[in-house]
Design a protein around this motif. Structure first.
Motif, PDB file in Angstrom:
ATOM      1  N   ALA A 255       0.827   6.603  -6.526  1.00 56.74           N
ATOM      2  CA  ALA A 255      -0.212   7.820  -6.529  1.00 56.74           C
ATOM      3  C   ALA A 255      -0.198   9.062  -6.404  1.00 56.74           C
ATOM      4  N   THR A 256       0.794   9.369  -5.332  1.00 55.70           N
ATOM      5  CA  THR A 256       1.336  10.821  -5.252  1.00 55.70           C
ATOM      6  C   THR A 256       2.059  11.200  -6.521  1.00 55.70           C
TER       7      THR A 256
ATOM      8  N   VAL B 190      -3.187  11.501  -0.255  1.00 53.75           N
ATOM      9  CA  VAL B 190      -2.099  10.313  -0.498  1.00 53.75           C
ATOM     10  C   VAL B 190      -0.998  10.341   0.391  1.00 53.75           C
ATOM     11  N   THR B 191      -0.301  11.457   0.333  1.00 52.60           N
ATOM     12  CA  THR B 191       0.794  11.841   1.299  1.00 52.60           C
ATOM     13  C   THR B 191       0.475  11.460   3.062  1.00 52.60           C
TER      14      THR B 191
ATOM     15  N   ALA C 275      -1.902   9.481   4.150  1.00 48.88           N
ATOM     16  CA  ALA C 275      -2.037   7.949   3.930  1.00 48.88           C
ATOM     17  C   ALA C 275      -0.700   7.288   3.901  1.00 48.88           C
ATOM     18  N   LEU C 276       0.337   7.892   3.129  1.00 49.46           N
ATOM     19  CA  LEU C 276       1.593   7.200   3.021  1.00 49.46           C
ATOM     20  C   LEU C 276       2.222   7.390   4.389  1.00 49.46           C
TER      21      LEU C 276
ATOM     22  N   VAL D  41       0.806   4.935   6.720  1.00 52.87           N
ATOM     23  CA  VAL D  41       1.323   3.475   6.651  1.00 52.87           C
ATOM     24  C   VAL D  41       2.607   3.443   7.011  1.00 52.87           C
TER      25      VAL D  41
ATOM     26  N   ARG E 256       2.068   1.669  -3.525  1.00 49.35           N
ATOM     27  CA  ARG E 256       1.026   2.306  -4.206  1.00 49.35           C
ATOM     28  C   ARG E 256       0.734   3.673  -4.101  1.00 49.35           C
ATOM     29  N   ALA E 257       0.680   4.051  -2.839  1.00 44.33           N
ATOM     30  CA  ALA E 257       0.451   5.542  -2.283  1.00 44.33           C
ATOM     31  C   ALA E 257       1.680   6.179  -2.902  1.00 44.33           C
TER      32      ALA E 257
ATOM     33  N   SER F 280      -5.839  15.293  -3.343  1.00 46.47           N
ATOM     34  CA  SER F 280      -5.722  14.422  -3.485  1.00 46.47           C
ATOM     35  C   SER F 280      -4.260  13.839  -3.161  1.00 46.47           C
TER      36      SER F 280
ATOM     37  N   ALA G 291       0.823  -1.324   0.037  1.00 52.27           N
ATOM     38  CA  ALA G 291      -0.134   0.128   0.043  1.00 52.27           C
ATOM     39  C   ALA G 291       0.803   1.067   0.039  1.00 52.27           C
ATOM     40  N   ALA G 292       1.861   1.203   0.874  1.00 51.12           N
ATOM     41  CA  ALA G 292       2.903   2.647   0.768  1.00 51.12           C
ATOM     42  C   ALA G 292       3.677   2.649  -0.794  1.00 51.12           C
TER      43      ALA G 292
END
Length: 590
Positions: free
Chosen positions: A137-138, A225-226, A228-229, A232, A133-134, A221, A130-131
């Motif tokens: 995404a960033t 995402v940042t 969320a990263l 994580v 992917r995050a 976003s 997930a990290a």
């Protein structure tokens, strides 16, 4: 004590073999006659013999009592140990079950910990993915923001072109207006171009707004995402710590499971040892030898106590050891007694020329040998001495009295004896009738003398209180009941009339007290089944062994179940062919 008995017997033998004249010649004039000297010596020897035997029997009874107490305590403690072992056995069984449950639970915990560890590893891998992917995404959000910025620049360029086109269209319209009719067509075109430029500008504004919102959304976003990263990244160490802890828990639970298994095996071993101890304790608690020893000790103590209880009345009511010089009569009179520094009131239980038996006041402690004065009823105080103390009361001996005190006491005793004289004569007649019955049975050979004097009492099974039989019982149960019934009916005050042999055995009783025993009801039996029983208490032995012409006594009669009855009794001895068989008892209610 044996030496004293031998000396006493030797003196009696010498006195019986030596002639009176020889004995008198050997004595100085001031010395009492030989018969009186021998009598005094016999009484002294008997007194010493009684003291020694009583002291020895009391020590024996005390030792047997202590032995019985120790045996009872040992049996009680064995029972307590057995109970404790049973409780410990139950506890070890519970501990064994708990240990087995602990083993099972620790294994389950170990398996759960392993599953948790695997789940934490999988979760960490998913968080790592997930990290990544995050991060991707960033980057994409950043690229999107850059693309929207470029689009905005293009849109701005288009807007600028539309603005200039609008200006050109405006200038063209102006020029067409100047040209007049010739420029009319050009003016229409210019007008359309102007309208298109306006529409283009509006479309550009709309696109700019959309691009601005898209840019803001991209920036938002990217920030989310940042965050969320970052979350994580923050959670990842926690998950790692949980995974490490779960691995440690797996190791700990594995160790716990191993220890629980060892504990379970140890508890099983303890349970086996406890079971063995329980068997030993149960054997000790129920050991027949211990119970038999305790019962034998109890029987020994009971026999010693009974022997002691019978010895003094037996000895003192024999012809050679009777120390009582005067008859005693039960009589109740108020008294005032001074002993030492104490002064209290009480009552007489019996009274005689030589002393009186006084009811003991409360639980006060007295010491034999105390002197004082005793005032009976209306008599003046008389000097007295506390001779002995017993369960019956205080035994008072009168000291030297003056003539007036002696006269008044004699008058009181004469009145008392006069009141008892008809009862004494009736008892003598009763004793003579019993002697006649026994003699007739011997003459007719219904009984032998050996049967009549048989003391080999056989316990009758399943009787409570215990009943007995001897060889004379069948004949006595035939010849005595009519006589007992006739004597009992002669006076309404009578409670019972019985014949008792020298050992306290009453073969036949009055009909109301000779009912068949009820199984399992000893209280009722004690009151209603008094035949075929041995009454070797003080009153019974005194009546059975007394050789005095008559005996008057009062006592509390035990009717069983804690019920006591006050009795006044007149007794007389029974002799058959010159042998003392026992006596008769006529008891009256107080």
């Amino acid at each position: 004590m044996q030496g004293r008995v031998r000396r006493w017997l030797s003196r009696r033998s010498q006195a019986s073999t030596a002639g009176p004249a020889v004995a008198m010649e050997a004595l100085p004039a001031a010395v009492p006659p030989l018969a009186e000297f021998v009598t005094l010596a016999d009484r002294e020897a008997v007194s010493v013999l009684e003291q020694d035997v009583v002291a020895a029997m009391r020590r024996l009874a005390a030792d047997l009592g202590r032995a019985e107490q120790f045996s009872t305590q040992s049996e009680t403690r064995s029972g307590a140990i057995n109970d404790s072992v049973l409780s410990m056995r139950e506890a070890t069984a519970t501990a064994s079950a708990n240990s087995a449950a602990l083993v099972t639970a620790s294994r389950q915990v170990s398996e759960s910990a392993e599953e948790i560890g695997c789940s934490m590893s999988l979760a960490r891998e998913r968080l790592d993915a997930a990290a990544i992917r995050a991060g991707e995404a960033t980057g994409m959000m950043t690229g999107l923001a850059m693309a929207t910025a470029e689009i905005r620049g293009i849109v701005d360029s288009i807007a600028e072109i539309a603005r200039q086109t609008n200006l050109l269209a405006l200038n063209a319209s102006i020029e067409a207006a100047r040209a007049g009719e010739a420029g009319r067509g050009f003016g229409i075109v210019a007008q359309e171009v102007k309208v298109l430029s306006v529409e283009v500008r509006e479309a550009v504004d709309h696109i700019r707004n959309r691009v601005d919102r898209l840019t803001q959304a991209a920036h938002g976003s990217a920030a989310i995402v940042t965050d969320a990263l970052q979350m994580v990244r923050d959670v990842n160490p926690v998950i790692a710590a949980i995974g490490h802890a779960s691995q440690e828990q797996v190791a700990a639970t594995a160790e716990l499971s191993r220890n629980a298994g060892e504990t379970a095996r140890f508890v099983e071993t303890v349970a086996e040892r406890v079971a063995e101890i329980a068997r030993i304790a149960l054997s000790a608690a129920t050991e027949s030898e211990s119970a038999s020893a305790r019962r034998a000790t109890a029987r020994g103590a009971s026999l010693a106590g009974g022997l002691l209880r019978r010895f003094i009345p037996t000895l003192r009511h024999s012809s050679f050891a009777d120390r009582r010089r005067h008859d005693r009569f039960p009589a109740e009179h108020p008294v005032e007694l001074r002993l030492g520094t104490r002064h209290f009131g009480s009552r007489t239980i019996d009274i005689g020329r030589g002393g009186a038996l006084i009811a003991r006041p409360g639980q006060d402690e007295f010491v034999p040998g105390l002197t004082g004065s005793l005032a009976i009823a209306d008599l003046p105080p008389m000097p007295c001495r506390l001779a002995a103390i017993s369960d019956l009361g205080l035994h008072m001996a009168f000291e030297q009295q003056v003539f007036e005190q002696t006269r008044l006491l004699d008058e009181l005793l004469e009145r008392t004896e006069t009141g008892y004289r008809p009862l004494i004569e009736r008892t003598h007649a009763f004793a003579a009738a019993v002697e006649a019955l026994f003699s007739e049975a011997l003459v007719r050979a219904r009984l032998s003398e050996g049967d009549l004097f048989d003391a080999d009492y056989i316990a009758i099974p399943e009787t409570d209180p215990q009943q007995y039989r001897n060889r004379a019982l069948p004949v006595l149960e035939e010849i005595l009941p009519p006589l007992l019934a006739r004597i009992f009916a002669s006076d309404s005050r009578l409670l019972f009339t019985v014949a008792i042999d020298r050992n306290g055995f009453i073969p036949v009783h009055n009909a109301a007290y000779a009912l068949p025993q009820r199984p399992g009801d000893p209280v009722w039996n004690a009151a209603h089944s008094r035949n075929r029983r041995i009454f070797d208490d003080r009153a019974g032995i005194a009546a059975a062994r007394s050789v005095r012409p008559f005996l008057v006594q009062s006592y509390l009669r035990d009717m069983g179940g804690g019920v006591l009855e006050i009795v006044r009794e007149v007794d007389a001895p029974v002799r058959v062919n010159g042998r003392h068989w026992g006596g008769v008892r006529m008891a009256y209610g107080m």
